[in-house]
Design a protein around this motif. Structure first.
Motif, PDB file in Angstrom:
ATOM      1  N   ILE A   3      44.850  38.609  43.399  1.00  0.00           N
ATOM      2  CA  ILE A   3      44.809  40.026  43.756  1.00  0.00           C
ATOM      3  C   ILE A   3      45.636  40.276  45.004  1.00  0.00           C
ATOM      4  O   ILE A   3      45.538  39.531  45.984  1.00  0.00           O
ATOM      5  N   LEU A  16      37.659  43.532  52.018  1.00  0.00           N
ATOM      6  CA  LEU A  16      38.068  43.537  50.607  1.00  0.00           C
ATOM      7  C   LEU A  16      38.333  42.126  50.109  1.00  0.00           C
ATOM      8  O   LEU A  16      37.890  41.745  49.017  1.00  0.00           O
ATOM      9  N   GLN A  17      39.063  41.350  50.884  1.00  0.00           N
ATOM     10  CA  GLN A  17      39.377  39.989  50.478  1.00  0.00           C
ATOM     11  C   GLN A  17      38.111  39.161  50.282  1.00  0.00           C
ATOM     12  O   GLN A  17      37.944  38.501  49.250  1.00  0.00           O
ATOM     13  N   LEU A  20      36.210  40.477  47.121  1.00  0.00           N
ATOM     14  CA  LEU A  20      36.870  40.147  45.855  1.00  0.00           C
ATOM     15  C   LEU A  20      36.799  38.650  45.562  1.00  0.00           C
ATOM     16  O   LEU A  20      36.626  38.252  44.405  1.00  0.00           O
ATOM     17  N   GLU A  21      36.915  37.832  46.574  1.00  0.00           N
ATOM     18  CA  GLU A  21      36.775  36.389  46.365  1.00  0.00           C
ATOM     19  C   GLU A  21      35.345  36.038  45.968  1.00  0.00           C
ATOM     20  O   GLU A  21      35.126  35.169  45.131  1.00  0.00           O
ATOM     21  N   ALA A  25      37.669  36.293  42.417  1.00  0.00           N
ATOM     22  CA  ALA A  25      39.122  36.203  42.537  1.00  0.00           C
ATOM     23  C   ALA A  25      39.493  34.799  43.007  1.00  0.00           C
ATOM     24  O   ALA A  25      38.886  34.270  43.930  1.00  0.00           O
ATOM     25  N   CYS A  28      43.724  35.857  47.041  1.00  0.00           N
ATOM     26  CA  CYS A  28      44.111  37.204  47.461  1.00  0.00           C
ATOM     27  C   CYS A  28      45.243  37.077  48.470  1.00  0.00           C
ATOM     28  O   CYS A  28      45.239  36.171  49.300  1.00  0.00           O
ATOM     29  N   ALA A  50      44.906  46.162  44.744  1.00  0.00           N
ATOM     30  CA  ALA A  50      43.993  47.094  45.405  1.00  0.00           C
ATOM     31  C   ALA A  50      44.753  47.645  46.609  1.00  0.00           C
ATOM     32  O   ALA A  50      45.122  46.890  47.505  1.00  0.00           O
ATOM     33  N   TRP A 102      31.059  49.769  46.984  1.00  0.00           N
ATOM     34  CA  TRP A 102      31.321  48.427  46.456  1.00  0.00           C
ATOM     35  C   TRP A 102      31.010  48.308  44.977  1.00  0.00           C
ATOM     36  O   TRP A 102      31.710  47.601  44.252  1.00  0.00           O
ATOM     37  N   LEU A 105      33.930  49.346  42.977  1.00  0.00           N
ATOM     38  CA  LEU A 105      34.965  48.314  42.966  1.00  0.00           C
ATOM     39  C   LEU A 105      34.631  47.215  41.967  1.00  0.00           C
ATOM     40  O   LEU A 105      35.502  46.730  41.245  1.00  0.00           O
ATOM     41  N   THR A 109      37.153  46.329  38.843  1.00  0.00           N
ATOM     42  CA  THR A 109      37.739  44.996  38.718  1.00  0.00           C
ATOM     43  C   THR A 109      37.256  44.288  37.450  1.00  0.00           C
ATOM     44  O   THR A 109      38.024  43.575  36.812  1.00  0.00           O
ATOM     45  N   LEU A 114      38.272  40.629  36.184  1.00  0.00           N
ATOM     46  CA  LEU A 114      37.717  39.829  37.277  1.00  0.00           C
ATOM     47  C   LEU A 114      36.266  39.528  36.951  1.00  0.00           C
ATOM     48  O   LEU A 114      35.446  40.437  36.862  1.00  0.00           O
TER      49      LEU A 114
END
Length: 128
Positions: A3, A16-17, A20-21, A25, A28, A50, A102, A105, A109, A114
């Motif tokens: 991402i 965000l990182q 998402l991880e 993800a 990133c 994103a 969140w 999101l 995703t 994801l």
């Protein structure tokens, strides 16, 4: 899934990182402006983008469009305090209004592949 996060506010980008991880993800990359975004995308093609809309140096939708010209269609979401501007600039792309919801999101995703981990980072972080 790789991402690309295009966000000029360092703390938002880090949040965000990490989020998402936690969702699954594999990696990133973070870019704070249009130039960095294109460079990062060419270095490693993102599976998902994103992006904020207004950047300190540039415009998120312009970065997304430039990346797509170079690499083809890549799904994206705009995370912004300027939702109307995002919808005008790139109609049809999902928009999440800051402060970040969140759960929205997660939904966006997951629609783009994801996977969610066994734990629920939204609930664990108390960020519903």
């Amino acid at each position: 899934m790789h991402i690309l996060i295009i966000e000029d506010e360092a703390l938002v980008a880090l949040d965000l990182q990490m989020f998402l991880e936690e969702l699954g993800a594999e990696s990133c990359a973070v870019a704070a402006n249009e130039e960095e975004a294109l460079r990062e995308a060419l270095r490693q093609r993102p599976d998902f983008i994103a992006s904020d809309v207004k950047l300190g140096a540039g415009f998120g939708p312009s970065a997304v469009k430039a990346i797509r010209v170079q690499l083809g269609e890549i799904p994206a979401v705009y995370i912004t305090g300027n939702p109307e501007l995002a919808r005008e600039a790139d109609p049809g792309v999902p928009v999440i209004t800051k402060p970040i919801r969140w759960l929205e999101l997660v939904e966006v995703t997951q629609k783009h592949g994801l996977p969610s981990t066994g734990s629920d980072p939204v609930v664990e972080a108390g960020q519903l």
